[in-house]
Design an enzyme around this catalytic site. Sequence first.
Site, PDB file in Angstrom:
ATOM      1  N   LEU A 193     -37.326 -72.982 -33.043  1.00 60.31           N
ATOM      2  CA  LEU A 193     -36.361 -71.886 -32.974  1.00 60.31           C
ATOM      3  C   LEU A 193     -35.063 -72.295 -33.638  1.00 60.31           C
ATOM      4  O   LEU A 193     -34.614 -73.439 -33.508  1.00 60.31           O
ATOM      5  CB  LEU A 193     -36.092 -71.505 -31.515  1.00 60.31           C
ATOM      6  CG  LEU A 193     -37.322 -71.101 -30.702  1.00 60.31           C
ATOM      7  CD1 LEU A 193     -36.893 -70.487 -29.385  1.00 60.31           C
ATOM      8  CD2 LEU A 193     -38.223 -70.160 -31.470  1.00 60.31           C
ATOM      9  N   GLY A 221     -40.657 -74.860 -31.044  1.00 57.90           N
ATOM     10  CA  GLY A 221     -41.245 -73.609 -31.521  1.00 57.90           C
ATOM     11  C   GLY A 221     -42.230 -73.813 -32.665  1.00 57.90           C
ATOM     12  O   GLY A 221     -43.155 -73.008 -32.830  1.00 57.90           O
ATOM     13  N   ASN A 261     -40.404 -80.595 -27.309  1.00 49.70           N
ATOM     14  CA  ASN A 261     -39.329 -81.524 -26.953  1.00 49.70           C
ATOM     15  C   ASN A 261     -38.144 -80.856 -26.256  1.00 49.70           C
ATOM     16  O   ASN A 261     -37.055 -81.439 -26.180  1.00 49.70           O
ATOM     17  CB  ASN A 261     -38.836 -82.232 -28.225  1.00 49.70           C
ATOM     18  CG  ASN A 261     -38.290 -81.250 -29.259  1.00 49.70           C
ATOM     19  OD1 ASN A 261     -38.845 -80.171 -29.437  1.00 49.70           O
ATOM     20  ND2 ASN A 261     -37.227 -81.611 -29.933  1.00 49.70           N
ATOM     21  N   GLU A 262     -38.345 -79.653 -25.727  1.00 49.26           N
ATOM     22  CA  GLU A 262     -37.240 -78.871 -25.158  1.00 49.26           C
ATOM     23  C   GLU A 262     -36.355 -79.650 -24.195  1.00 49.26           C
ATOM     24  O   GLU A 262     -35.129 -79.561 -24.257  1.00 49.26           O
ATOM     25  CB  GLU A 262     -37.782 -77.619 -24.436  1.00 49.26           C
ATOM     26  CG  GLU A 262     -38.079 -76.434 -25.346  1.00 49.26           C
ATOM     27  CD  GLU A 262     -39.382 -76.574 -26.115  1.00 49.26           C
ATOM     28  OE1 GLU A 262     -40.040 -77.632 -26.013  1.00 49.26           O
ATOM     29  OE2 GLU A 262     -39.727 -75.626 -26.835  1.00 49.26           O
TER      30      GLU A 262
HETATM   31  N1  CO8 Z   1     -32.217 -74.751 -35.918  1.00 49.43           N
HETATM   32  C1  CO8 Z   1     -31.185 -74.651 -36.773  1.00 49.43           C
HETATM   33  N2  CO8 Z   1     -30.876 -75.586 -37.697  1.00 49.43           N
HETATM   34  C2  CO8 Z   1     -31.641 -76.677 -37.748  1.00 49.43           C
HETATM   35  C3  CO8 Z   1     -32.731 -76.861 -36.871  1.00 49.43           C
HETATM   36  C4  CO8 Z   1     -33.010 -75.843 -35.916  1.00 49.43           C
HETATM   37  N3  CO8 Z   1     -34.032 -75.917 -35.054  1.00 49.43           N
HETATM   38  N4  CO8 Z   1     -33.301 -78.052 -37.158  1.00 49.43           N
HETATM   39  C5  CO8 Z   1     -32.594 -78.584 -38.165  1.00 49.43           C
HETATM   40  N5  CO8 Z   1     -31.592 -77.764 -38.531  1.00 49.43           N
HETATM   41  C6  CO8 Z   1     -30.616 -77.974 -39.621  1.00 49.43           C
HETATM   42  C7  CO8 Z   1     -29.850 -79.279 -39.448  1.00 49.43           C
HETATM   43  O1  CO8 Z   1     -28.752 -79.111 -38.593  1.00 49.43           O
HETATM   44  C8  CO8 Z   1     -29.437 -79.555 -40.871  1.00 49.43           C
HETATM   45  O2  CO8 Z   1     -28.331 -78.706 -41.178  1.00 49.43           O
HETATM   46  P1  CO8 Z   1     -27.159 -79.177 -42.198  1.00 49.43           P
HETATM   47  O3  CO8 Z   1     -27.856 -79.303 -43.518  1.00 49.43           O
HETATM   48  O4  CO8 Z   1     -26.170 -78.082 -42.116  1.00 49.43           O
HETATM   49  O5  CO8 Z   1     -26.659 -80.498 -41.657  1.00 49.43           O
HETATM   50  C9  CO8 Z   1     -30.625 -79.063 -41.687  1.00 49.43           C
HETATM   51  O6  CO8 Z   1     -31.316 -78.134 -40.845  1.00 49.43           O
HETATM   52  C10 CO8 Z   1     -31.582 -80.165 -42.086  1.00 49.43           C
HETATM   53  O7  CO8 Z   1     -31.943 -80.928 -40.920  1.00 49.43           O
HETATM   54  P2  CO8 Z   1     -32.013 -82.526 -40.912  1.00 49.43           P
HETATM   55  O8  CO8 Z   1     -30.937 -83.093 -41.762  1.00 49.43           O
HETATM   56  O9  CO8 Z   1     -32.064 -82.950 -39.479  1.00 49.43           O
HETATM   57  O10 CO8 Z   1     -33.429 -82.752 -41.639  1.00 49.43           O
HETATM   58  P3  CO8 Z   1     -34.486 -83.928 -41.394  1.00 49.43           P
HETATM   59  O11 CO8 Z   1     -35.502 -83.746 -42.462  1.00 49.43           O
HETATM   60  O12 CO8 Z   1     -33.812 -85.239 -41.233  1.00 49.43           O
HETATM   61  O13 CO8 Z   1     -35.148 -83.574 -39.956  1.00 49.43           O
HETATM   62  C11 CO8 Z   1     -36.136 -82.140 -38.292  1.00 49.43           C
HETATM   63  C12 CO8 Z   1     -35.830 -82.379 -39.786  1.00 49.43           C
HETATM   64  C13 CO8 Z   1     -37.148 -83.165 -37.815  1.00 49.43           C
HETATM   65  C14 CO8 Z   1     -36.732 -80.738 -38.166  1.00 49.43           C
HETATM   66  C15 CO8 Z   1     -34.825 -82.275 -37.506  1.00 49.43           C
HETATM   67  O14 CO8 Z   1     -33.847 -81.460 -38.117  1.00 49.43           O
HETATM   68  C16 CO8 Z   1     -34.934 -81.871 -36.071  1.00 49.43           C
HETATM   69  O15 CO8 Z   1     -35.421 -82.622 -35.249  1.00 49.43           O
HETATM   70  N6  CO8 Z   1     -34.439 -80.634 -35.761  1.00 49.43           N
HETATM   71  C17 CO8 Z   1     -34.365 -80.140 -34.416  1.00 49.43           C
HETATM   72  C18 CO8 Z   1     -35.686 -79.616 -34.020  1.00 49.43           C
HETATM   73  C19 CO8 Z   1     -35.641 -79.137 -32.613  1.00 49.43           C
HETATM   74  O16 CO8 Z   1     -35.366 -79.880 -31.672  1.00 49.43           O
HETATM   75  N7  CO8 Z   1     -35.942 -77.854 -32.458  1.00 49.43           N
HETATM   76  C20 CO8 Z   1     -35.989 -77.282 -31.151  1.00 49.43           C
HETATM   77  C21 CO8 Z   1     -35.450 -75.898 -31.183  1.00 49.43           C
HETATM   78  S1  CO8 Z   1     -35.670 -75.184 -29.553  1.00 49.43           S
HETATM   79  C22 CO8 Z   1     -37.185 -74.400 -29.594  1.00 49.43           C
HETATM   80  O17 CO8 Z   1     -37.816 -74.287 -30.613  1.00 49.43           O
HETATM   81  C23 CO8 Z   1     -37.767 -73.803 -28.307  1.00 49.43           C
HETATM   82  C24 CO8 Z   1     -36.711 -73.433 -27.357  1.00 49.43           C
HETATM   83  C25 CO8 Z   1     -37.235 -72.642 -26.196  1.00 49.43           C
HETATM   84  C26 CO8 Z   1     -36.073 -71.900 -25.532  1.00 49.43           C
HETATM   85  C27 CO8 Z   1     -36.025 -72.060 -24.071  1.00 49.43           C
HETATM   86  C28 CO8 Z   1     -34.674 -71.654 -23.512  1.00 49.43           C
HETATM   87  C29 CO8 Z   1     -34.786 -71.055 -22.132  1.00 49.43           C
END
Ligand code: CO8
Length: 260
Positions: free
Chosen positions: A66, A111, A135-136
């Site tokens: 997400l 997600g 990993n939430e």
């Molecule tokens: N949303 C928005 N932006 C993101 C996300 C995301 N999920 N993931 C990465 N980005 C952005 C980064 O901030 C970065 O932005 P900028 O260029 O402005 O600095 C850009 O994308 C590139 O990211 P990285 O530099 O980190 O790229 P890498 O190749 O090093 O890593 C990864 C890529 C592995 C995807 C890493 O970015 C990561 O781990 N991201 C987070 C993933 C994550 O934890 N997602 C969980 C989202 S929550 C969800 O999906 C379910 C929630 C359920 C809700 C329940 C509530 C009640």
Amino acid sequence: GHGRVAVELDSSAGVAVMKMENLPVNSLSLDFLTEFLISLEKLENDRGCRGVILTSGAPKIFSAGLDIMEMYGKSAEHYAEFWKAVQEMWLRLYQSNMVTIAAINGSSPAGGCLMAMSCDYRIMAENPKYSIGLNETQLGIVAPFWFKDTLVNTIGNRATERSLELGLLYSPPEAHKIGLVDQLVPEEKIQTTAAAVMSQWLAIPDHARQITKSMMRKPTVDRLLAHRESDIQNFVSFITKDSIQKSLQMYMEMLKQRRG
Ligand code: CO8
């Protein structure tokens, strides 16, 4: 559309490749989810399409899950609309009449993992840099019950308990060992393997396979349908809490700093 989902239909095989191209990381924003749903529905209604291979056009990432920016600093109305789109994505993909195969050619947290689990079969590239899982809890948030149900249906109750509480992200061999993915292949073989597996699945008569899929998945789907509104309300009240907004803000900052 805005070109965030590239669809290529091979009419002779009856198979489409849906390539997610919401660069850089295929985060599931409201716009992306909307386009994804339209593309999927078009294929669903196309009698010439019996199978879909879901994959990524972003280097090293299947989907980052997400879009955190959709869950941060927005209005309650926006959160509700966003959450409804997330529910709809899962409902459509999990119950698709088509054979769905995830060709997981990159990392797939949260997600992204949900999307992959919603397919019928998962093939992952055996690159040690990639990881997959729900990993939430690592973000200080709680995976919704239907994320949990989908994981239970994939890997069983005990593995889900540990996986969810610790917010584990698995390497490809670990993911394969617990059954989170069905098959590992060298990166360059992922699309040809997906096509070969698809033809095995398409050898089964559609009608029998579809009824069987529905028999397996309907009880899980019905649980969300019965609680859809309250699930939206839960999400909105959880995500608007100051403490949760703060965790998400810190997590975003951590992601950005990690780069420098
Ligand atoms: N949303 C928005 N932006 C993101 C996300 C995301 N999920 N993931 C990465 N980005 C952005 C980064 O901030 C970065 O932005 P900028 O260029 O402005 O600095 C850009 O994308 C590139 O990211 P990285 O530099 O980190 O790229 P890498 O190749 O090093 O890593 C990864 C890529 C592995 C995807 C890493 O970015 C990561 O781990 N991201 C987070 C993933 C994550 O934890 N997602 C969980 C989202 S929550 C969800 O999906 C379910 C929630 C359920 C809700 C329940 C509530 C009640």
